[in-house]
Design a protein around this motif. Sequence first.
Motif, PDB file in Angstrom:
ATOM      1  N   PRO A 122      46.474  42.182  41.043  1.00  0.00           N
ATOM      2  CA  PRO A 122      45.029  42.074  41.247  1.00  0.00           C
ATOM      3  C   PRO A 122      44.368  43.423  41.504  1.00  0.00           C
ATOM      4  O   PRO A 122      43.180  43.599  41.208  1.00  0.00           O
ATOM      5  CB  PRO A 122      44.919  41.147  42.463  1.00  0.00           C
ATOM      6  CG  PRO A 122      46.157  40.335  42.439  1.00  0.00           C
ATOM      7  CD  PRO A 122      47.228  41.254  41.919  1.00  0.00           C
ATOM      8  N   GLU A 126      40.922  44.598  39.786  1.00  0.00           N
ATOM      9  CA  GLU A 126      39.752  44.885  40.612  1.00  0.00           C
ATOM     10  C   GLU A 126      39.261  46.313  40.424  1.00  0.00           C
ATOM     11  O   GLU A 126      38.048  46.571  40.437  1.00  0.00           O
ATOM     12  CB  GLU A 126      40.053  44.637  42.085  1.00  0.00           C
ATOM     13  CG  GLU A 126      38.805  44.759  42.966  1.00  0.00           C
ATOM     14  CD  GLU A 126      39.066  44.362  44.382  1.00  0.00           C
ATOM     15  OE1 GLU A 126      38.419  43.421  44.879  1.00  0.00           O
ATOM     16  OE2 GLU A 126      39.939  44.994  45.031  1.00  0.00           O
ATOM     17  N   LEU A 203      39.121  37.012  41.114  1.00  0.00           N
ATOM     18  CA  LEU A 203      39.503  37.792  42.290  1.00  0.00           C
ATOM     19  C   LEU A 203      39.328  37.021  43.591  1.00  0.00           C
ATOM     20  O   LEU A 203      39.728  37.499  44.658  1.00  0.00           O
ATOM     21  CB  LEU A 203      38.681  39.085  42.346  1.00  0.00           C
ATOM     22  CG  LEU A 203      39.011  40.125  41.260  1.00  0.00           C
ATOM     23  CD1 LEU A 203      37.892  41.159  41.154  1.00  0.00           C
ATOM     24  CD2 LEU A 203      40.348  40.803  41.542  1.00  0.00           C
ATOM     25  N   GLN A 213      48.286  33.820  40.340  1.00  0.00           N
ATOM     26  CA  GLN A 213      46.987  33.353  39.887  1.00  0.00           C
ATOM     27  C   GLN A 213      47.011  31.864  39.578  1.00  0.00           C
ATOM     28  O   GLN A 213      47.994  31.335  39.066  1.00  0.00           O
ATOM     29  CB  GLN A 213      46.538  34.126  38.650  1.00  0.00           C
ATOM     30  CG  GLN A 213      47.376  33.884  37.414  1.00  0.00           C
ATOM     31  CD  GLN A 213      46.844  34.606  36.186  1.00  0.00           C
ATOM     32  OE1 GLN A 213      45.785  35.223  36.217  1.00  0.00           O
ATOM     33  NE2 GLN A 213      47.575  34.530  35.074  1.00  0.00           N
TER      34      GLN A 213
END
Length: 227
Positions: A122, A126, A203, A213
């Motif tokens: 992630p 991000e 996110l 996820q």
Amino acid sequence: MSDLNHWQSAKLPDTRTLQGRFVRLEKLSAARHGDGLWEALEGPTADPRLWDYLFVGPFPERNTFDDYLAGLEGSVDPWFYTVVDQQTGNIDGFLALMSIVPSAGRIEIGHVTFGASMQRTPKATEAVYLLARESFALGNRRLEWKCNADNARSKRAAERFGFTFEGTFRQHAVSKGQNRNTAWYSIIDSEWPYVERAFDAWLGVDNFDNGQQVRKLEDLRSQPLTE
């Protein structure tokens, strides 16, 4: 954006830190970030393929790496950010805003140099999201992503992030003595609300179960945009 009657030139990026949930992006400083970047990019656990498609590197000697970072810090275009883990403070890599043309509202995310600690995590998603969001907040109409046409990892990343493939520029550059064909991608401002909504949802805390996820970024982007 078809109506330019009220559009004004985009603003330039500045030294503000861009804050996310997993990472923050700080203006690159060779003094503050040098040790962390050396460990992430050239340390014993570094990705051995990291520099394969980049115009520079690898750097077997620290002094050469430090000279390179000093050049990045002093650059205005590209404008470099260091990726810092929000929880640990560890440094994971860097990336940049570049090819900055405020009069056209055009900007690019490039020089993506992520250590193994953030690849396919992630944090990587991000970091790109924070720069994309900043790009459109600055008033840009077009955000670009370019990579070596042989770089399957970068091409897959561009598609996953929501960039549209526009074509391949043949014999576009020479990199490390080799021909480089360059694949071009973009997101335009009319597409950004869909892309941003998907990033925000992906996110979010509720999209992860034991670090995995729940829904893919591509699936979230396919949902209709609602008020």
